[in-house]
Scaffold this active site. Structure first.
Site, PDB file in Angstrom:
ATOM      1  CB  THR A   1       1.083  -7.584 -13.927  1.00 38.35           C
ATOM      2  OG1 THR A   1       0.070  -8.449 -14.489  1.00 38.35           O
ATOM      3  CG2 THR A   1       1.196  -7.813 -12.428  1.00 38.35           C
TER       4      THR A   1
ATOM      5  NE  ARG B   1      -4.965  -0.664 -14.681  1.00 33.21           N
ATOM      6  CZ  ARG B   1      -5.818  -1.676 -14.680  1.00 33.21           C
ATOM      7  NH1 ARG B   1      -6.799  -1.705 -15.585  1.00 33.21           N
ATOM      8  NH2 ARG B   1      -5.705  -2.650 -13.806  1.00 33.21           N
TER       9      ARG B   1
ATOM     10  CD  GLU C   1      -2.276   2.822 -10.556  1.00 34.81           C
ATOM     11  OE1 GLU C   1      -3.126   2.990 -11.439  1.00 34.81           O
ATOM     12  OE2 GLU C   1      -1.718   3.757  -9.962  1.00 34.81           O
TER      13      GLU C   1
ATOM     14  CD  GLN D   1      24.325  -4.185 -22.989  1.00 34.53           C
ATOM     15  OE1 GLN D   1      23.811  -4.542 -21.942  1.00 34.53           O
ATOM     16  NE2 GLN D   1      25.380  -4.799 -23.520  1.00 34.53           N
TER      17      GLN D   1
ATOM     18  CB  ILE E   1      -0.953   0.001   1.209  1.00 36.64           C
ATOM     19  CG1 ILE E   1      -1.753  -1.305   1.247  1.00 36.64           C
ATOM     20  CG2 ILE E   1      -1.875   1.214   1.142  1.00 36.64           C
ATOM     21  CD1 ILE E   1      -2.510  -1.623  -0.021  1.00 36.64           C
ATOM     22  CB  THR E   2       1.345   3.795  -2.657  1.00 37.03           C
ATOM     23  OG1 THR E   2       1.728   2.797  -3.610  1.00 37.03           O
ATOM     24  CG2 THR E   2       2.182   5.042  -2.889  1.00 37.03           C
TER      25      THR E   2
ATOM     26  N   GLY F   1      29.812  -1.180 -18.306  1.00 40.33           N
ATOM     27  CA  GLY F   1      30.095  -1.477 -16.906  1.00 40.33           C
ATOM     28  C   GLY F   1      29.741  -0.342 -15.979  1.00 40.33           C
TER      29      GLY F   1
ATOM     30  NE  ARG G   1     -16.233   0.381 -20.403  1.00 38.26           N
ATOM     31  CZ  ARG G   1     -15.676  -0.597 -21.111  1.00 38.26           C
ATOM     32  NH1 ARG G   1     -15.469  -0.441 -22.417  1.00 38.26           N
ATOM     33  NH2 ARG G   1     -15.295  -1.721 -20.532  1.00 38.26           N
TER      34      ARG G   1
ATOM     35  CD  GLN H   1       3.060 -10.323 -17.406  1.00 40.42           C
ATOM     36  OE1 GLN H   1       2.975  -9.696 -16.339  1.00 40.42           O
ATOM     37  NE2 GLN H   1       4.123 -10.249 -18.192  1.00 40.42           N
TER      38      GLN H   1
END
Length: 389
Positions: free
Chosen positions: A372, A250, A370, A343, A164-165, A347, A318, A374
């Site tokens: 994933t 979102r 909020e 990258q 919980i933020t 290093g 919506r 997926q």
């Protein structure tokens, strides 16, 4: 912003929006970035930065004018959010998370509830938190174990929440609990719970990989009594309120990912021009400059998706599909861009002395909270293949 005009669509910002974005950028440069590394290292709650953001009007942009807030649009909030996240994702989340915590009250609260709980956020830098996720119920909210039992003019809440933020510093919570376990997610109900109510306990401040200057905590509540007046909407409407909240927030999460990705891109592009190998800047190597080109392209696309979702919300449309488009693409883009930035630095990028290491750690959380990446794909597939009337 993207607004319909005679003859087409414009993506130009108004002078007011440009000034708002510049204010947020200046704040990020002067107040956030100088503290970012130290606050990340020590997981420092940025109370001082939050107070300054509140004073400048960069906090609670979503609060309507009738409650003393600026009443800014979702789109305007995105302009602020990108710049704050460009400064530091952790501090940005600490500043803007009231948008998530307060959204259920703005969506489903009565005028009396909004006046009582929302208006005070304008007067001082108070925080509120959104309590949906549980130790055993993340994406699958039907597994929620928290309960709310009505006893006369009160509800008695029992359960726990996880991740919980701002929980350890919040004045109040919007908590979701089941008033009828037999109905699964249709039995969920939303409540406003004061942080100082008897039985509310912040059990643990969680030690995160990234976004470490935002407090994320485990929360428990045992026999917590709240009046019926603190219920949002009717019994059983909690799931609908939570999903509407996430549709609304979102795009803000997506634009935060854009801000972090942009910061990583800028560091990588500059370093590629300064780092000399084999007698020339590494920016001259196709293997590097193609990475830079792809970074810039994906960041631009992610920003436009977030802007589109915000614009739709502001126009009363919506935006479930577009919000998931934006959140999924921006989060994955942020992870990819920050990884590629490390990258480019080679290093050195793996060392904490250089900023891209932190950005890569910060990026990962955008693919998780909020909903994933997926889950966003599941939402997108459902909206495309099984659209609602």
């Amino acid at each position: 912003m993207a607004v319909a005009i005679e003859g087409g669509v414009s993506f130009a910002l108004t002078d007011e929006q440009k000034a708002l974005r510049e204010l947020a950028r200046e704040f990020a440069v002067k107040e956030i970035r100088p503290r970012a590394a130290a606050y990340d290292e020590h997981s420092t709650h940025p109370a001082d930065v939050i107070a300054k953001a509140h004073e400048l009007g960069l906090m609670n942009a979503h609060i309507p004018e009738e409650y003393g807030g600026p009443g800014l649009s979702t789109f305007d909030g995105a302009l602020i959010g990108e710049e704050l996240s460009w400064g530091c994702a952790g501090m940005a989340v600490a500043i803007v998370a009231n948008g998530l915590g307060a959204a259920p009250v703005l969506i489903a609260g009565s005028d009396e509830q909004q006046q009582h709980w929302i208006a005070p956020l304008v007067d001082e830098p108070l925080l509120c938190s959104f309590g949906l996720t549980e130790p055993d119920a993340g994406s699958d909210v039907a597994r929620m174990n928290s309960t709310a039992e009505r006893r006369g003019d009160e509800y008695v809440l029992n359960g726990s929440k996880m991740f919980i933020t701002n929980a350890g510093h919040a004045s109040w919570f919007t908590l979701f609990a089941s008033t009828d376990k037999s109905k699964g997610h249709r039995g969920l109900t939303a409540f406003i719970v004061p942080a100082d109510a008897d039985g509310v306990v912040v059990e643990k401040h969680l030690d995160k990989m990234g976004q470490r200057s935002t407090d994320t905590s485990a929360l428990a509540f045992q026999d917590v009594r709240v009046p019926v007046a603190n219920r949002l909407g009717e019994e059983g409407e909690g799931f609908k309120i939570a999903m509407r909240t996430l549709d609304f927030t979102r795009p803000g999460t997506a634009i935060g990912a854009v801000g972090v990705a942009r910061a990583a891109f800028e560091y990588a592009a500059q370093y590629s021009k300064e780092r000399v190998q084999f007698g020339m800047p590494i920016a001259m190597n196709q293997g590097v400059n193609f990475l830079i080109a792809d970074m810039a392209t994906k960041i631009e696309a992610a920003r436009l998706l977030a802007w589109q979702a915000g614009w739709m919300i502001d126009n009363g449309m919506r935006a479930t599909l577009q919000s998931s488009y934006a959140k999924r693409f921006a989060a994955d883009t942020c992870m990819e861009v920050t990884t590629d930035a490390v990258q480019v630095f080679g290093g050195y990028g793996y060392m904490k002395e250089f900023p891209v290491e932190k950005l890569m750690r910060d990026a990962k959380l955008f693919q998780i909270y909020e909903g994933t990446s997926q889950i966003q794909r599941l939402v997108i597939a459902r909206e495309l293949l099984m659209p609602r009337d």
